[in-house]
Design a protein around this motif. Structure first.
Motif, PDB file in Angstrom:
ATOM      1  N   GLN A 114      98.979  63.589  78.310  1.00 29.28           N
ATOM      2  CA  GLN A 114      98.517  62.211  78.365  1.00 29.28           C
ATOM      3  C   GLN A 114      98.330  61.769  79.815  1.00 29.28           C
ATOM      4  O   GLN A 114      99.073  62.208  80.692  1.00 29.28           O
ATOM      5  N   LYS A 115      97.337  60.913  80.081  1.00 22.41           N
ATOM      6  CA  LYS A 115      97.095  60.446  81.444  1.00 22.41           C
ATOM      7  C   LYS A 115      97.434  58.960  81.543  1.00 22.41           C
ATOM      8  O   LYS A 115      97.279  58.213  80.566  1.00 22.41           O
ATOM      9  N   PRO A 116      97.862  58.514  82.722  1.00 21.49           N
ATOM     10  CA  PRO A 116      98.053  57.072  82.893  1.00 21.49           C
ATOM     11  C   PRO A 116      96.704  56.369  82.808  1.00 21.49           C
ATOM     12  O   PRO A 116      95.659  56.989  82.994  1.00 21.49           O
ATOM     13  N   HIS A 117      96.733  55.073  82.517  1.00 20.54           N
ATOM     14  CA  HIS A 117      95.467  54.347  82.410  1.00 20.54           C
ATOM     15  C   HIS A 117      95.588  53.035  83.168  1.00 20.54           C
ATOM     16  O   HIS A 117      96.688  52.491  83.312  1.00 20.54           O
ATOM     17  N   GLU A 118      94.458  52.530  83.650  1.00 21.89           N
ATOM     18  CA  GLU A 118      94.499  51.231  84.321  1.00 21.89           C
ATOM     19  C   GLU A 118      94.794  50.154  83.281  1.00 21.89           C
ATOM     20  O   GLU A 118      94.459  50.285  82.099  1.00 21.89           O
ATOM     21  N   THR A 119      95.419  49.090  83.738  1.00 25.50           N
ATOM     22  CA  THR A 119      95.858  48.038  82.823  1.00 25.50           C
ATOM     23  C   THR A 119      94.729  47.024  82.598  1.00 25.50           C
ATOM     24  O   THR A 119      93.793  46.955  83.385  1.00 25.50           O
ATOM     25  N   PRO A 120      94.832  46.206  81.531  1.00 28.99           N
ATOM     26  CA  PRO A 120      93.753  45.247  81.244  1.00 28.99           C
ATOM     27  C   PRO A 120      93.620  44.168  82.328  1.00 28.99           C
ATOM     28  O   PRO A 120      94.497  44.010  83.177  1.00 28.99           O
ATOM     29  N   TRP A 121      92.541  43.399  82.244  1.00 33.46           N
ATOM     30  CA  TRP A 121      92.239  42.452  83.321  1.00 33.46           C
ATOM     31  C   TRP A 121      93.276  41.360  83.470  1.00 33.46           C
ATOM     32  O   TRP A 121      93.493  40.859  84.569  1.00 33.46           O
ATOM     33  N   VAL A 122      93.946  40.963  82.358  1.00 27.51           N
ATOM     34  CA  VAL A 122      94.967  39.909  82.521  1.00 27.51           C
ATOM     35  C   VAL A 122      96.101  40.385  83.425  1.00 27.51           C
ATOM     36  O   VAL A 122      96.827  39.584  83.996  1.00 27.51           O
ATOM     37  N   VAL A 123      96.246  41.707  83.532  1.00 31.29           N
ATOM     38  CA  VAL A 123      97.272  42.243  84.424  1.00 31.29           C
ATOM     39  C   VAL A 123      96.717  42.413  85.837  1.00 31.29           C
ATOM     40  O   VAL A 123      97.370  42.059  86.824  1.00 31.29           O
ATOM     41  N   THR A 124      95.515  42.925  85.948  1.00 26.70           N
ATOM     42  CA  THR A 124      94.992  43.215  87.292  1.00 26.70           C
ATOM     43  C   THR A 124      94.511  41.964  88.011  1.00 26.70           C
ATOM     44  O   THR A 124      94.601  41.890  89.235  1.00 26.70           O
ATOM     45  N   LEU A 125      94.034  40.963  87.259  1.00 28.61           N
ATOM     46  CA  LEU A 125      93.581  39.745  87.925  1.00 28.61           C
ATOM     47  C   LEU A 125      94.688  39.094  88.763  1.00 28.61           C
ATOM     48  O   LEU A 125      94.468  38.788  89.941  1.00 28.61           O
ATOM     49  N   PRO A 126      95.897  38.896  88.183  1.00 30.22           N
ATOM     50  CA  PRO A 126      96.965  38.330  89.017  1.00 30.22           C
ATOM     51  C   PRO A 126      97.276  39.200  90.233  1.00 30.22           C
ATOM     52  O   PRO A 126      97.617  38.671  91.298  1.00 30.22           O
ATOM     53  N   LEU A 127      97.121  40.529  90.094  1.00 35.84           N
ATOM     54  CA  LEU A 127      97.378  41.395  91.257  1.00 35.84           C
ATOM     55  C   LEU A 127      96.400  41.063  92.371  1.00 35.84           C
ATOM     56  O   LEU A 127      96.790  40.916  93.536  1.00 35.84           O
ATOM     57  N   VAL A 128      95.131  40.931  92.001  1.00 32.97           N
ATOM     58  CA  VAL A 128      94.123  40.616  93.012  1.00 32.97           C
ATOM     59  C   VAL A 128      94.370  39.238  93.605  1.00 32.97           C
ATOM     60  O   VAL A 128      94.306  39.036  94.828  1.00 32.97           O
TER      61      VAL A 128
END
Lengths: 494, 698
Positions: B506-520
């Motif tokens: 299994q590979k890691p995957h990028e998280t959905p936008w509700v998670v990445t938006l706060p990061l940005v």
């Protein structure tokens, strides 16, 4: 003031309701008995409401006074009245009576009429204690109120009730006799008056004051209870049914504390000052020693009983700092403890009704099966630990802050309850409520029903309102407490 | 709308959201819960921004909302003090809280306690706002305890996990130790100032600067300065809340809570309450060099020694947690050096980049399917590009890379300590300087192990994997609960954030936008806020009136200003300083150890076994507390109960007097023989005795 004898109503409505309930007889009429009891308790509560709404904040004098001759030969009068010190307790008592009737609704199914009657009669008698202005009347109510409590523990109590009742009796007997002797001495000294208000003005020498103070101390200390005469309370609580524990903690413990303010301080002010160190020391022992004892209890009821003793230690500490913050903080603590301890014992009763155990070890993970209950229990546990925005905080805050001015190290010792009190309460909560489901009893639990929800919500409302807006509660006390402090600061020795 | 109503709106909007999500958590769908709470916090943020502009225009406010209590001569009120310090905190709290709310939609999406979680974090936001907006000590204490309560509820959010419910109780009790000091400090304030209102207390304080109190029976040797005693007691409260040694022990354990609250409560806002409080009390702390020395030494110990612990952690959240402890130490050091504005400045920059790092760690945890062990990661930058870049920004800000936010605040702290002449400042300077290297080392150790190097995931080599092998993906059984409300009833399979990990292949995957938006959104201030903020906040008159410094006794800020020639010049100049090269060395060494030669750390670990054991046991604080305080309390309780209550009071006095009564009764019974001559004899004896007495008296 209107002519309605409100205090007489507060006393006699529950008592008459009690006898009416008793008349329904056997358990075949249990639903009727319950309804009548609830109606009696509700009316009993309603008649106390005007005590607050019509209360005059400006005067320290007794209000709603009633005076009638009772036994003229000994100048004993039916003399009633309340001031800012006693008024709240009449209302609290009437409120708790409703809670108690509701608490036993589905739980008590044998001798229902007698059970409810005992509580109603006791409620009326205790209102008598808080409003009596005649020493002998006070004494009669004081002693009579014990009878229903004996019966409640003795008839509806647990397996070890005889030992508990015996212990309770032994302690109280000692106190009552000395109290009676002191009353008779005051009767003689005052030239034949049983009026408590006359006694307040009675000049007394130091040694007389000291003996009177000690006699009162023993009587009241047992009731509070103060260390070291406290060991009857955990046993009584463990054996008492839920309703009995609620009344015992919420109201009965307040009688002794009230006695200090009505008798000890104003009648023997010089002795009160002289012996305040003793009381402060006993109070601090109650707070610290009992706190540690509570920590290691394995029975939930015993734990809350010990926690009550520690909280009442704050009350006696507050009284004997002789400051407005101290006394008002203590009074706030008394009312607040009425809500919180009532709620804690009821919460334990809710679990006991389902599992039939009070042992902490028999639980674990209650939140999984009773989430609504767990939320209420959390609120009351936090209130017991003195969290701000609950009533439990207000009194402790006032007393600790008042104590810093009184003596820093007294405050230091008292403030230790912030740690120890939180430790025993939250440790119990963790072991009982949190965690994975502990056993099949817990797995089979059902969450609280509408009746239990109502009771918990009423108590929660009391806890929250008093925590968020305590001003109205202290406002009614100001005049009476200031007058008491002024009175106590004047020596009676001539 | 009047400004005063707007002030009220700021805390009440999140409270309303919390009430909606909390009281009705069983009946409302998820979108109502997160919709209501996010709306509440967004309103609070916008209102805070409006208030910020109003304050910048010179309109500060100090007034009461309602009278809470009165007793004797004292009045206690609930009220607001709105000034530059308050509004800075309001913006930080509401912004980070808003980001965390959005993030939570993604992070908690499979959790049966979804609605309850939103209720808690909104309640937290309310409590924190009441704390920072207070204009008196009473309400401060209110907010103080309320954030502690919500922290308790959130650490134990997954209440079926034994570690979580131990950690939350520990956090509450350790904080209570701090509060014990705090309330005594408040008591001293009330006793000597007669009020708990900030403005009145600060006005009165200078006249009490030389007041002394006797701690023991008016003896000369027990006399201490009132201000020192008050400030140290207040600071003990801060030590609990802001996790300073030795009251820091609860914070690493608080990582048992879900990651969003680690970011919001245990990094960005609540743990900084102690820093805020001391800055707010600057008019008092300025009056006691003793207290400032105490503050700076405690802060320095925390900054350095907690950093060391970050080096050996393998749980991604614990690395960030120890870094938080260390950075809180930096802020405390700044307070001790009388550089209050620098402490608040670092508090602000830290709130952004540390929330970013925590949320980034949470994103990694989602990508790794709830494996938190950095030894199982590596090379994630390929699979999670947004998380990678934002985490890199956060790490660069944390170690103080020039032009990043953390550079300006941390460098100013180090400079301020260098200028300070308070006793203990020399040690503190060494500690914060060494801390720079340590911070850079553990930050990039984590960064390299997670995002670079060999891909170590999906190998299922850990024992823990085998134990959880049977677990399905979270979403699968999470859905079962949606029907019966979302307050959170967990069955046995719902043990979250255990080390599940990726299955082989299994590979890691990028998280959905509700998670990445706060990061940005958090990455942006992590870069720019330092550059923009340093000049007005430290050297302008931004905090004028809100923070008071005695410039004659503690001229630190003036000397700093003397050396300051603009934000760009400061960053360019940094390359010539020791601080910069220490950080660079830390990054370089971690690169060498963890990417170039991964065999070296293991070899070092084997060489310095005792040192490693010491660090691994976190300097034995936990073991000591458990044995001495917790064990001692239980032992004492048992002793008092069995010895005092059961033994002496019941055993001797109560049951003893019962036995005495029985004994006397038995004796008396001997006289009741029923024989008339016995009674007659007794009577004669009695009469004889009374006669003797009577004759004797005559």
């Amino acid at each position: 003031m209107s002519g309605t004898p409100l205090l007489s109503l507060a006393i006699w409505v529950p008592i008459l309701a009690g006898f009416t309930v008793l008349a329904t007889g056997s358990d075949r009429n249990a639903p009727l008995a319950r309804m009548l009891a609830l109606a009696g308790a509700a009316v009993g509560f309603l008649v106390t409401i005007p005590l607050w709404t019509r209360f005059d904040l400006a005067t320290p004098a007794m209000q709603f006074v009633e005076l009638a001759t009772w036994i003229p030969r000994f100048n004993i009068n039916y003399h009633l009245g309340v001031d800012g010190i006693s008024m709240l307790f009449v209302i609290l008592n009437a409120f708790i009576t409703i809670i108690v009737v509701l608490a036993g609704w589905q739980v008590i199914d044998s001798k229902v009429a007698q059970y409810n009657a005992a509580f109603l009669i006791m409620s009326g008698l205790m209102n008598g204690i808080f409003s009596a202005l005649d020493g002998m009347l006070f004494y009669v109510f004081f002693e009579a109120s014990l009878i229903p409590l004996y019966l409640i523990i003795g008839v509806w109590g647990g397996p070890n009730r005889v030992y508990a009742a015996f212990k309770f009796f032994l302690y109280t007997l000692m106190g009552s006799l000395l109290f009676l002797i002191a009353l008779i001495y005051l009767f003689v000294q005052s030239g034949g008056s049983f009026s408590i208000l006359d006694w307040h003005q009675l000049p007394l020498g130091m040694s007389a004051q000291t003996w009177i103070f000690l006699a009162f101390l023993i009587a009241f200390a047992v009731k509070v209870p103060m260390w070291p005469v406290h060991t009857w309370l955990p046993d009584a609580h463990v054996e008492a049914p839920t309703g009995g524990s609620i009344v015992l903690a919420a109201i009965a413990l307040k009688l002794g504390a009230y006695g200090f303010l009505r008798f000890s301080l104003p009648i023997a002010p010089d002795a009160s000052h002289e012996l305040s160190g003793l009381i402060v020391a006993l109070s601090l022992i109650a707070i610290i020693y009992i706190g540690f004892v509570a920590l290691v209890q394995e029975d939930m009821k015993k734990l809350v009983a010990y926690s009550s003793i520690a909280h009442m230690g704050f009350v006696t500490l507050g009284f004997f700092m002789f400051s407005a913050m101290g006394i008002e903080g203590a009074l706030v603590q008394m009312v607040s403890h009425g809500f919180i301890s009532g709620a804690m014992f009821f919460s334990i009763g809710v679990m006991y009704d389902r599992v039939h155990s009070r042992q902490i070890a028999d639980y674990g993970g209650v939140v999984n099966t009773m989430p609504k209950f767990a939320a209420f229990f959390m609120l009351f546990a936090m209130a017991n630990a003195g969290l701000p925005a609950t009533s439990g905080f207000v009194g402790e805050f006032m007393i600790i802050l008042g104590a810093v001015k009184f003596n820093f190290w007294v405050a230091f010792a008292a403030a230790s309850t912030m740690i120890v009190g939180a430790a025993y309460t939250l440790w119990m909560y963790k072991r009982v409520v949190f965690g994975a489901v502990g056993n099949h009893h817990v797995a089979e639990l059902t969450d609280i029903n509408a009746r239990e929800f109502l009771i918990l919500a009423l108590l929660a409302a009391g806890v929250m309102v008093m925590g968020l807006y305590p001003l109205p509660f202290t406002e009614v006390m100001h005049s009476s407490v200031n007058e008491l402090l002024r009175h106590v600061s004047i020596s009676k020795i001539q | 709308m009047g400004m005063q109503k707007l002030y009220l709106l700021v805390p009440l909007a999140p409270l309303l959201g919390a009430i909606v999500a909390g009281l009705f958590c069983r009946v409302i769908p998820r979108w109502v819960a997160h919709g209501a709470t996010i709306l509440g916090v967004a309103v609070a943020f916008v209102a805070s921004f409006v208030i910020f502009q109003d304050v910048m225009a010179g309109n500060t406010y100090n007034g009461s909302v309602y009278q809470w209590l009165s007793s004797g001569d004292y009045k206690f009120e609930v009220g607001f003090l709105i000034d530059q310090l308050t509004v800075t905190m309001m913006l930080v709290v509401t912004f980070v809280s808003l980001m965390v709310h959005v993030y939570t939609i993604g992070y908690m999406q499979d959790d049966p306690g979804y609605n309850r979680f939103f209720a808690y974090i909104s309640l937290f936001t309310f409590s924190m706002l009441m704390l920072v907006m207070s204009n008196n000590f009473m309400q401060l204490f209110f907010g103080w305890e309320a954030v502690g309560l919500v922290s308790y509820l959130l650490i134990g959010f997954w209440y079926t996990r034994p570690t979580a419910i131990f950690a939350n109780m520990k956090a509450f009790l350790v904080n209570r130790v701090g509060d014990f000091g705090f309330i005594l400090g408040i008591g001293l304030v009330l006793a000597y100032c007669g009020t708990l209102d900030y403005a009145a207390v600060f006005a009165k304080a200078p006249s009490l600067a030389n007041t002394t109190i006797s701690l023991f029976a008016d003896r000369e040797w027990a006399t201490v300065s009132l201000m020192s005693a008050t400030c140290i007691l207040l600071f003990i409260g801060a030590m609990g809340k802001s996790a300073q040694v030795p009251l820091h022990v609860w914070l690493p354990d608080s990582m048992e809570g879900p990651t969003p609250i680690s970011a919001l409560i245990h990094a960005a806002t609540m743990v900084t309450a102690g820093i805020f409080m001391v800055a707010r009390m600057s008019p008092l702390f300025e009056l006691s060099d003793t207290a400032l020395s105490f503050v700076i030494v405690i802060g320095a110990i925390t900054a350095l020694f907690m950093g060391f612990l970050g080096i050996i952690q393998n749980d991604i959240k614990r690395v960030v947690a120890y870094s938080t402890l260390s950075q809180l130490g930096y802020m405390t050091v700044a307070l001790g050096a009388s550089a209050y504005s620098v402490a608040i400045f670092h508090l602000m920059t830290h709130a952004f980049f540390k929330a970013l790092l925590f949320l980034g760690a949470g994103s990694v945890i989602i990508g790794m399917h709830h494996d938190q062990d950095i030894r199982n990661m590596g090379g994630l930058r390929k699979y999670m590009p947004i998380t990678w870049i934002t985490s890199l920004i956060g790490s660069l800000a944390l170690i103080g890379t020039p032009f990043f936010a953390g550079f300006y605040s941390k460098d100013s702290i180090i400079e301020a300590v260098r200028m300070s002449h308070i006793p203990g400042a020399g040690f503190a300077y060494f500690a914060v300087l060494a801390g720079v290297f340590v911070t850079a080392f553990y930050s990039f150790r984590m960064y390299f192990l997670v995002f670079h190097g060999e891909e170590r995931f999906g190998k299922a080599v850990q024992d823990t994997h085998a134990a959880h092998g049977k677990h399905d993906d979270h979403a699968a059984h999470g859905d079962d609960h949606h029907a019966d409300g979302t307050c959170g009833v967990y069955d046995v399979h719902d043990v979250h954030e255990e080390h599940h990990g990726l299955a082989p292949g299994q590979k890691p995957h990028e998280t959905p936008w509700v998670v990445t938006l706060p990061l940005v959104m958090l990455a942006i201030p992590s870069v720019v806020v330092g550059y923009l903020g340093i000049e007005p906040m430290l050297f302008g008159d931004y905090f004028k009136g809100a923070i008071v410094v005695n410039h004659e006794a503690h001229p630190v800020m003036e000397e700093l200003a003397h050396h300051f020639h603009g934000a760009t010049a400061m960053a360019l100049h940094a390359v010539t300083t020791t601080v910069f090269w220490l950080a660079a060395a830390g990054v370089g060494l971690s690169w060498f150890f963890y990417l170039k030669r991964p065999d070296i750390p293991a070899a070092i670990k084997a060489r310095v076994e005792p040192l490693y054991t010491l660090l691994d046991n976190k300097y034995y604080f936990d073991k000591f507390n458990e044995a001495v305080f917790a064990g001692g309390a239980r032992l004492l309780g048992k002793g008092l109960w069995k010895g005092g209550d059961v033994g002496v009071i019941d055993g001797f006095f109560v049951n003893g007097s019962a036995r005495l009564v029985g004994f006397i009764a038995n004796m008396v019974r001997l006289f009741q023989s029923g024989h008339i001559y016995h009674y007659a004899f007794t009577m004669i004896i009695g009469v004889f005795a009374l006669l003797t007495l009577w004759v004797g008296r005559v």
